[in-house]
Scaffold this active site. Sequence first.
Site, short mmCIF file in Angstrom:
data_model
loop_
_atom_site.label_atom_id
_atom_site.label_comp_id
_atom_site.label_asym_id
_atom_site.label_seq_id
_atom_site.Cartn_x
_atom_site.Cartn_y
_atom_site.Cartn_z
N ASP A 1 0.84 -1.19 0.00
CA ASP A 1 0.00 0.00 0.00
C ASP A 1 0.88 1.24 0.00
OD1 ASP A 1 -2.41 1.35 -0.14
OD2 ASP A 1 -2.80 1.29 2.00
N GLY A 2 0.32 2.32 -0.50
CA GLY A 2 0.97 3.62 -0.49
C GLY A 2 0.05 4.63 0.17
N GLU B 1 2.46 3.94 -4.20
CA GLU B 1 1.89 2.63 -4.52
C GLU B 1 2.91 1.81 -5.33
OE1 GLU B 1 -0.88 1.35 -3.40
OE2 GLU B 1 -2.19 3.03 -2.89
N ASP C 1 -4.32 -2.34 -3.43
CA ASP C 1 -5.59 -1.62 -3.61
C ASP C 1 -5.45 -0.53 -4.68
OD1 ASP C 1 -4.21 0.41 -2.30
OD2 ASP C 1 -5.41 0.33 -0.48
N HIS D 1 -9.21 0.03 2.66
CA HIS D 1 -9.96 0.46 3.85
C HIS D 1 -11.29 -0.28 3.99
CE1 HIS D 1 -6.94 3.58 4.03
NE2 HIS D 1 -7.22 3.90 2.79
N ASP E 1 -1.37 -0.66 4.94
CA ASP E 1 -1.75 0.74 5.08
C ASP E 1 -1.10 1.35 6.32
OD1 ASP E 1 -3.52 3.09 4.37
OD2 ASP E 1 -4.29 2.64 6.37
#
Length: 161
Positions: free
Chosen positions: A18-19, A56, A78, A134, A144
């Site tokens: 994740d970023g 990302e 994501d 999320h 995250d």
Amino acid sequence: MTALAQTQPLKDVVIYTDGACKGNPGPGGWGAVLSFGAQEKAIFGGELLTTNNRMELMAVIESLKCLKQSCRIKLFLDSQYVRQGITEWIHSWKAKGWKTASKQPVKNVELWQTLDHLVHECGHQIEWVWVKGHSGDPGNERADQLANQGVESVLSAAKGS
């Protein structure tokens, strides 16, 4: 790293990436969790002035750089930007000299070129799995948290300098 002759079956690795970015552009971070059997490795980092898309990409790049041999990877992310970029758009970008359909330079081209090398020349078999961010997926939530830790680490370093 180059593709190794496969004398043994590929090891199965699960990666969540994740970023995060506080402002876009702004301070950003990336995070990843790599799992191989019972072993787990968590990594993170960041940049002071960056974009969410760059972070990302960095999460995926840095996680693949951790692998010391060719692996069978289930990579959860994501980011449709990264997933579609590496599985669909990149072929056209390369054929057009790293230009988009509108003949503009591809954004983050140096990161795309690095990712292209890691994906296509290191002997990995990668399944790209998009997950809704999320939404409670434990691996995505952990990545995250690490990405946000990356943001905090660059902000702390900036305050200390």
